[in-house]
Design a protein around this motif. Structure first.
Motif, PDB file in Angstrom:
ATOM      1  N   LEU A   7       2.885  -4.832  -3.764  1.00  0.00           N
ATOM      2  CA  LEU A   7       1.613  -5.315  -3.224  1.00  0.00           C
ATOM      3  C   LEU A   7       0.585  -4.201  -3.019  1.00  0.00           C
ATOM      4  O   LEU A   7      -0.591  -4.489  -2.765  1.00  0.00           O
ATOM      5  CB  LEU A   7       1.839  -6.018  -1.881  1.00  0.00           C
ATOM      6  CG  LEU A   7       2.545  -7.373  -1.905  1.00  0.00           C
ATOM      7  CD1 LEU A   7       2.633  -7.934  -0.486  1.00  0.00           C
ATOM      8  CD2 LEU A   7       1.810  -8.365  -2.807  1.00  0.00           C
ATOM      9  N   LEU A   8       1.007  -2.952  -3.108  1.00  0.00           N
ATOM     10  CA  LEU A   8       0.122  -1.840  -2.758  1.00  0.00           C
ATOM     11  C   LEU A   8      -1.206  -1.912  -3.495  1.00  0.00           C
ATOM     12  O   LEU A   8      -2.277  -1.995  -2.878  1.00  0.00           O
ATOM     13  CB  LEU A   8       0.816  -0.506  -3.050  1.00  0.00           C
ATOM     14  CG  LEU A   8      -0.023   0.748  -2.785  1.00  0.00           C
ATOM     15  CD1 LEU A   8      -0.280   0.908  -1.290  1.00  0.00           C
ATOM     16  CD2 LEU A   8       0.665   1.987  -3.342  1.00  0.00           C
ATOM     17  N   GLN A  37       0.040   1.515   6.052  1.00  0.00           N
ATOM     18  CA  GLN A  37      -0.301   2.935   6.188  1.00  0.00           C
ATOM     19  C   GLN A  37      -0.592   3.567   4.830  1.00  0.00           C
ATOM     20  O   GLN A  37      -1.507   4.392   4.707  1.00  0.00           O
ATOM     21  CB  GLN A  37       0.838   3.669   6.897  1.00  0.00           C
ATOM     22  CG  GLN A  37       0.959   3.306   8.369  1.00  0.00           C
ATOM     23  CD  GLN A  37       2.223   3.838   9.019  1.00  0.00           C
ATOM     24  OE1 GLN A  37       3.158   4.263   8.329  1.00  0.00           O
ATOM     25  NE2 GLN A  37       2.286   3.817  10.339  1.00  0.00           N
ATOM     26  N   HIS A  38       0.168   3.178   3.826  1.00  0.00           N
ATOM     27  CA  HIS A  38      -0.099   3.692   2.476  1.00  0.00           C
ATOM     28  C   HIS A  38      -1.435   3.162   1.947  1.00  0.00           C
ATOM     29  O   HIS A  38      -2.175   3.882   1.276  1.00  0.00           O
ATOM     30  CB  HIS A  38       1.036   3.306   1.530  1.00  0.00           C
ATOM     31  CG  HIS A  38       2.279   4.112   1.712  1.00  0.00           C
ATOM     32  ND1 HIS A  38       2.350   5.454   1.428  1.00  0.00           N
ATOM     33  CD2 HIS A  38       3.519   3.763   2.158  1.00  0.00           C
ATOM     34  CE1 HIS A  38       3.564   5.916   1.679  1.00  0.00           C
ATOM     35  NE2 HIS A  38       4.297   4.900   2.134  1.00  0.00           N
ATOM     36  N   LYS A  42      -4.667   5.451   0.926  1.00  0.00           N
ATOM     37  CA  LYS A  42      -5.283   5.360  -0.403  1.00  0.00           C
ATOM     38  C   LYS A  42      -6.770   5.030  -0.308  1.00  0.00           C
ATOM     39  O   LYS A  42      -7.583   5.562  -1.073  1.00  0.00           O
ATOM     40  CB  LYS A  42      -4.566   4.286  -1.223  1.00  0.00           C
ATOM     41  CG  LYS A  42      -3.152   4.645  -1.653  1.00  0.00           C
ATOM     42  CD  LYS A  42      -3.148   5.501  -2.904  1.00  0.00           C
ATOM     43  CE  LYS A  42      -1.752   5.706  -3.433  1.00  0.00           C
ATOM     44  NZ  LYS A  42      -1.738   6.532  -4.675  1.00  0.00           N
ATOM     45  N   LEU A  43      -7.131   4.157   0.627  1.00  0.00           N
ATOM     46  CA  LEU A  43      -8.539   3.767   0.758  1.00  0.00           C
ATOM     47  C   LEU A  43      -9.394   4.895   1.329  1.00  0.00           C
ATOM     48  O   LEU A  43     -10.587   4.986   1.041  1.00  0.00           O
ATOM     49  CB  LEU A  43      -8.658   2.533   1.647  1.00  0.00           C
ATOM     50  CG  LEU A  43      -8.177   1.205   1.046  1.00  0.00           C
ATOM     51  CD1 LEU A  43      -8.179   0.106   2.099  1.00  0.00           C
ATOM     52  CD2 LEU A  43      -9.058   0.799  -0.134  1.00  0.00           C
ATOM     53  N   LEU A 134       5.227 -10.166   1.971  1.00  0.00           N
ATOM     54  CA  LEU A 134       6.004  -8.981   1.614  1.00  0.00           C
ATOM     55  C   LEU A 134       7.478  -9.333   1.775  1.00  0.00           C
ATOM     56  O   LEU A 134       7.939  -9.652   2.869  1.00  0.00           O
ATOM     57  CB  LEU A 134       5.639  -7.798   2.510  1.00  0.00           C
ATOM     58  CG  LEU A 134       6.310  -6.470   2.146  1.00  0.00           C
ATOM     59  CD1 LEU A 134       5.846  -5.994   0.773  1.00  0.00           C
ATOM     60  CD2 LEU A 134       6.040  -5.403   3.204  1.00  0.00           C
ATOM     61  N   TYR A 135       8.208  -9.290   0.681  1.00  0.00           N
ATOM     62  CA  TYR A 135       9.624  -9.648   0.672  1.00  0.00           C
ATOM     63  C   TYR A 135      10.487  -8.414   0.897  1.00  0.00           C
ATOM     64  O   TYR A 135      10.008  -7.277   0.833  1.00  0.00           O
ATOM     65  CB  TYR A 135       9.983 -10.254  -0.689  1.00  0.00           C
ATOM     66  CG  TYR A 135       9.320 -11.574  -0.993  1.00  0.00           C
ATOM     67  CD1 TYR A 135       9.922 -12.778  -0.646  1.00  0.00           C
ATOM     68  CD2 TYR A 135       8.091 -11.626  -1.651  1.00  0.00           C
ATOM     69  CE1 TYR A 135       9.323 -13.994  -0.945  1.00  0.00           C
ATOM     70  CE2 TYR A 135       7.479 -12.827  -1.946  1.00  0.00           C
ATOM     71  CZ  TYR A 135       8.100 -14.014  -1.592  1.00  0.00           C
ATOM     72  OH  TYR A 135       7.494 -15.215  -1.881  1.00  0.00           O
ATOM     73  N   PRO A 136      11.798  -8.625   1.139  1.00  0.00           N
ATOM     74  CA  PRO A 136      12.711  -7.479   1.037  1.00  0.00           C
ATOM     75  C   PRO A 136      12.541  -6.801  -0.320  1.00  0.00           C
ATOM     76  O   PRO A 136      12.023  -7.415  -1.263  1.00  0.00           O
ATOM     77  CB  PRO A 136      14.094  -8.144   1.172  1.00  0.00           C
ATOM     78  CG  PRO A 136      13.841  -9.384   1.966  1.00  0.00           C
ATOM     79  CD  PRO A 136      12.486  -9.872   1.522  1.00  0.00           C
TER      80      PRO A 136
END
Length: 378
Positions: A7-8, A37-38, A42-43, A134-136
Motif C-alpha cells: 500500500l505504500l 511513518q514510511h 516519503k512525503l 492493510l492485511y498481514p
C-alpha cells in the motif's frame, strides 16, 4: 526485517494527487503505524501526528466540532496523521469539517476496526475519502525480498505462525507463540469486546474455537447456536463483528441454479493462521497435524484475497458445492466469467467436477498445489 508494504506507493499517490482523506484499516500490530511513518517520511511534509490512545488533549479537540479549535490545532501543518482514530468520538464529522474548510491540509487516518471507524466516517465522508485494508504480510510483498526457493522455505512457518509483521523477526518458536497468544488476548478479548459491548464474552472464544475446527467446511449457524446455547441471531452478530474486526473472512456459496447448489451455509476462514492456531493452542509441526489441508486452503484463499485487493483485481469470491457432493474450494467471478480453483496440499492428480463443466460451459478450472501456488497468489 523491513518488508515494503504494497500500500505504500498507492497511499502516497492518493495523498499527492487528490484532496481526500485517506483511511487505512487493519487489526492492531499489523503494521499500520509503521506504514504511516514510511508514508510521512516519503512525503516529507510538515506533519502533525496524533495517537488517539496516548494524546488525550489533542484527541478531545478532535472529538469536538469547533472549527476554531481545530484550526488552532492544525495550522502550520501540511499533513495531519491520526492513529487509532476509532477511539475519537464523532471523528467522521471532524474529518469532514477539516476536509471542507482546510482543503490544503492532507489527512491520513488509521483504525483498528472497520465496524467502529467505518460507521463513524462513512456518511460524513461520502465522496471525501479513500479507504484501504492493510492485511498481514502478503506473499506478494515478500517476493520483492525473497526468491521462490526462499518463499517455499517460509511456508511451514506461515501455516503455523501466520504473517503478522513481527513474526518474521522472531526466531524462537516459543516466542512466536507468546506473541500470538498476547495478540489474541489483547485484541480479541480487550479491543473487540470493549468496542462492541458484547454481553457474552466467553462465547466469542468458544465460537472462534468451533469455527477454527471447521476451517474449510460448511459452517451452520444453527449448529453453532445449539453448541453455544445462544440465539442464532447472536451467532450471526458475533461472526459479523469478527469479520469487521479482521479476524474472520466468510465465503458464500456460488449458484446460478438454486435447486442443485448449496448456498445456505458459509465457509469461514481466518485472516491470519497464527491467530487461528493460537485460539486452539495448536502449534504442532505440519508432520504431526491432521489439519494441514485445512491450513493450506485457508492460507491460499487469504493470500489470493490480499493479492486481489493490492492489485485492484475486482472480483466476487465464493465456494461451490452441490447437494450431490460435487465441490470446488474457491470460485471467482468477474467480467461475466467463472473461474474455479481446487486447492490441494498433496500433489495428486485431480479433475474438474463434471457437474461444474456441464453447468458452466465457459467456466475455467485449475488445481492449486505447492508446485504452482506462487503464480496464483504472488
Amino acid at each position: 526485517m523491513h518488508i515494503k508494504r504494497a500500500l505504500l506507493n498507492q497511499v502516497i499517490d492518493k495523498l499527492q494527487r487528490f484532496n481526500k482523506v485517506v483511511i487505512i484499516y487493519g487489526p492492531r500490530q499489523i503494521g499500520k503505524t509503521t506504514l504511516a511513518q514510511h508514508i510521512i517520511k516519503k512525503l516529507a511534509l510538515k506533519t502533525l501526528s496524533i495517537d488517539a490512545d496516548k494524546q488525550p488533549k489533542e484527541a478531545k479537540i478532535l472529538s469536538q466540532q469547533y472549527f476554531s479549535r481545530l484550526e488552532e490545532l492544525v495550522t502550520g501543518y501540511e499533513l495531519l496523521f491520526i492513529d487509532e482514530a476509532q477511539r475519537i468520538p464523532n471523528i467522521g464529522l471532524t474529518l469532514k469539517i477539516l476536509h471542507d474548510h482546510m482543503p490544503q491540509l492532507k489527512i491520513l487516518v488509521t483504525g483498528s476496526s472497520s465496524f467502529e471507524l467505518a460507521t463513524k466516517v462513512s456518511e460524513p465522508l461520502t465522496g471525501r475519502h479513500w479507504s484501504y485494508i492493510l492485511y498481514p504480510i502478503a506473499l506478494l510483498e515478500l517476493k520483492d525480498t525473497h526468491n521462490p526457493f526462499e518463499l517455499q522455505q517460509l511456508l511451514e512457518n506461515q501455516l503455523l505462525y501466520g504473517s503478522y509483521p513481527e513474526i518474521f523477526s522472531i526466531k524462537n518458536s516459543n516466542e512466536k507463540q507468546e506473541f500470538l497468544q498476547r495478540i489474541t488476548s489483547s485484541y480479541l478479548y480487550k479491543d473487540i469486546l470493549e468496542l462492541s459491548n458484547v454481553k457474552h464474552a466467553t462465547k466469542i472464544l468458544n465460537l472462534l474455537q468451533l469455527i477454527a475446527y471447521q476451517t474449510g467446511s460448511l459452517v451452520s449457524t444453527n449448529e453453532l447456536s445449539r453448541s453455544l446455547e445462544i440465539s442464532r441471531s447472536a451467532v450471526e452478530r458475533y461472526i459479523d463483528l469478527l469479520e469487521k474486526s479482521f479476524v474472520l473472512k466468510r465465503l458464500t456459496g456460488f449458484s446460478r441454479n438454486l435447486r442443485k447448489e448449496i448456498t445456505k451455509n458459509d465457509k469461514i476462514y481466518f485472516y491470519d493462521l497464527g491467530i487461528r492456531n493460537a485460539i486452539i493452542d495448536n502449534f504442532k509441526p505440519l508432520s504431526s497435524r491432521n489439519d494441514v489441508g485445512e491450513l493450506w486452503e485457508n492460507f491460499i484463499i487469504m493470500e489470493r484475497f490480499k493479492k486481489n485487493a493490492y492489485t485492484h483485481h475486482f472480483t466476487s469470491s465464493y465456494f461451490w458445492r452441490t447437494y450431490t457432493g460435487a465441490e470446488i474450494d474457491y470460485v471467482e467471478e468477474h467480467s461475466g466469467k467463472q473461474f474455479g480453483f481446487e486447492i490441494k496440499w498433496k500433489n495428486r492428480k485431480v479433475s474438474a467436477p463434471k457437474t461444474w463443466l456441464k453447468t458452466y460451459k465457459d467456466a475455467s478450472w485449475q488445481a492449486i498445489t505447492k508446485d504452482n501456488y506462487l503464480n496464483f497468489v504472488a
